[in-house]
Design a protein around this motif. Structure first.
Motif: not given
Length: 369
Positions: A27-31, A55-56, A259-260, A363-365
């Motif tokens: 969920v921390r990578f949720q876009s 994102q993928f 991501p962090q 943003t997270p990928v």
């Protein structure tokens, strides 16, 4: 502890989709925008898909898009060969309890980014260490490829040792693993191999070895982020294949939590460090400060002695009053270059090949290789 022999009952008869990464990390990578549980359930009833997306980036097609949580970081029929789905359900429930306890610690680490420190009880640190170990065990076929049995599937054996790790306290695993390794070393064997015909301490030996790694908390540079590959939140860094498996032939083990934030385990094994190198080895990793729950003569760590009696007292302290020790870990903020090196090392040592700039974004990928 002998592995299972013979079949039981109720093998899986329909397809199951198992997420390899806990949802609290995913969920921390949720876009997409965050929704309430009620909103997500409403969408799921219509689409049979989780409304949350990430994102993928797929290298095979060169396409960057969004995918539902339902379609990423999972494996169909992970336990298809298990003799008893009842055992699977029980172990998954136990793993969920561990994940929930680890989530509390991971959330606190993220809360500490601004101050640059993360505080946790020793008991919480042990929970985090076991969680990280089992995330690697759950994703890695090293846990079963050493076995060859005519009486049980490799999945049964894998589940057998998963139960052992889940049911055995952290400090008991350390004590049993250290005793097993000491017996082999006394026979002149520096790197004993994991084998099912040995007693349960062989399994504890793999756990003990990872527990000897120093733990550090790293934060990505402000204009960078950590990434995940196709089915990995875990990677070894600085491998040397000619060393035995139990020697843990990596200088680092990398665990991406968001991501962090990433957790890094660093080996101090001279046999490993003399034969391999890592681009991450020069990044400073200071030990935590410790506020002991017991001070004075009652604390065995006040003594510099390494007699058998003192070692025993320290072990007893760690499993008893030491559970309430408070540890404060520094959170190391990486530079942009160091973050890029981390991501490249993570991908390459996950048996993935890609260019460093291919997975960096605002943003997270996710990257599928």
């Amino acid at each position: 502890m002998a592995p299972p022999s013979g079949s039981r009952n109720s093998k899986a008869t329909r397809d199951y989709y198992h997420h390899m990464i806990p949802r609290f990390i995913l969920v921390r990578f949720q876009s997409t925008a965050h929704m309430s549980k009620k909103q997500r359930e409403k969408i799921y009833k219509k689409t049979k898909k989780d409304a949350r997306k990430v994102q993928f980036y797929e290298l095979a097609t060169g396409v960057l898009g969004e995918r539902s949580f339902s379609d990423v970081y999972g494996v169909k029929n992970l336990y298809r060969d298990a003799s008893s789905m009842q055992d699977v359900d029980e172990l998954e429930a136990k793993l969920a309890v561990l994940e929930q306890a680890a989530k509390v610690v991971v959330d606190r680490i993220h809360d500490g980014v601004e101050s640059g420190t993360a505080c946790m009880l020793r008991s919480e640190l042990e929970t985090l260490r076991k969680f990280l170990f089992l995330m690697q065990y759950r994703m890695d076929d090293l846990s079963v490829k050493y076995f060859d049995s005519d009486h049980a599937t490799s999945t049964d054996i894998w589940l057998h040792f998963l139960r052992y790790y889940l049911d055995t306290p952290h400090n008991t695993l350390l004590d049993e693993g250290e005793r097993w390794l000491s017996r082999w070393i006394s026979r002149g064997v520096d790197s004993p191999k994991f084998h099912p015909d040995d007693d349960q301490n062989s399994a504890a030996g793999t756990y003990w070895k990872q527990a000897t790694f120093s733990l550090g908390i790293w934060c990505a540079a402000e204009n960078r982020e950590f990434i995940l590959t196709h089915n990995d939140m875990v990677s070894g860094c600085g491998k040397a294949s000619r060393l035995a498996f139990l020697a843990n032939p990596e200088i680092h083990r990398l665990f991406v939590l968001s991501p962090q934030i990433a957790i890094v385990l660093r080996s101090h094994d001279d046999q490993v460090c003399d034969h391999v190198r890592s681009d991450l080895a020069d990044i400073d990793m200071k030990p935590p400060s410790v506020q002991y729950a017991v001070s004075g003569p009652g604390n065995p760590f006040h003594s510099t002695s390494i007699s058998d009696r003192d070692i025993f007292r320290r072990s007893a302290y760690m499993a008893g009053p030491g559970q309430k020790d408070m540890l404060t870990f520094p959170i190391t903020r990486l530079t942009s270059k160091q973050t890029d090196e981390f991501n490249l090392s993570f991908c390459l040592t996950s048996n993935r090949m890609l260019e460093a700039e291919g997975f960096l974004s605002v943003t997270p990928v996710f990257v599928e290789i």
